[in-house]
Design a protein around this motif. Structure first.
Motif: not given
Length: 120
Positions: A78, A82, A92-93, A95-96, A99-100
């Motif tokens: 992931n 990204l 790259v938002d 939120e991503s 989450d990571l």
């Protein structure tokens, strides 16, 4: 062609045993740190004069950390996606990234919890 491609196993052979024979095979395999299928394959290949590379069964530590390593690989994948997206000018938002980060924290806590588990 790599050696893994040359040695790729593509066929299956089965045979029947009594429960007593099966128990003997399992016990012999355990004694040398192999699973019964690997033990049977190795034994048969050697009996017909072929090289049979021995692959030992994973030890207890490897069995315990294998799921964590698999999850770490997913997190790395992931992160790589990204990063690649960002390098080509993509956005790259946040939120991503959150989450990571959260997944990495969950993995860290899971690995730390393994340290407190009694050995199997």
């Amino acid at each position: 062609m790599s050696s893994s491609n040359v040695r790729q196993k593509t066929t299956t052979t089965t045979f029947r045993m009594t429960p007593v024979e099966r128990a003997a095979v399992v016990a012999a395999a355990d004694a040398v740190g192999m699973g019964p299928s690997t033990f049977a394959r190795t034994t048969v290949l050697r009996a017909v004069g072929r090289d049979a590379p021995v692959r030992k069964r994973r030890d207890a530590i490897a069995v315990v950390i294998a799921p964590a390593l698999g999850q770490l690989g997913k997190i790395g994948n992931n992160l790589n996606q990204l990063t690649r997206h960002a390098h080509v000018g993509g956005r790259v938002d946040s939120e991503s990234l959150v989450d990571l980060r959260d997944e990495t924290e969950r993995l860290t806590l899971a690995v730390l919890a393994l340290r407190n588990e009694p050995p199997a």
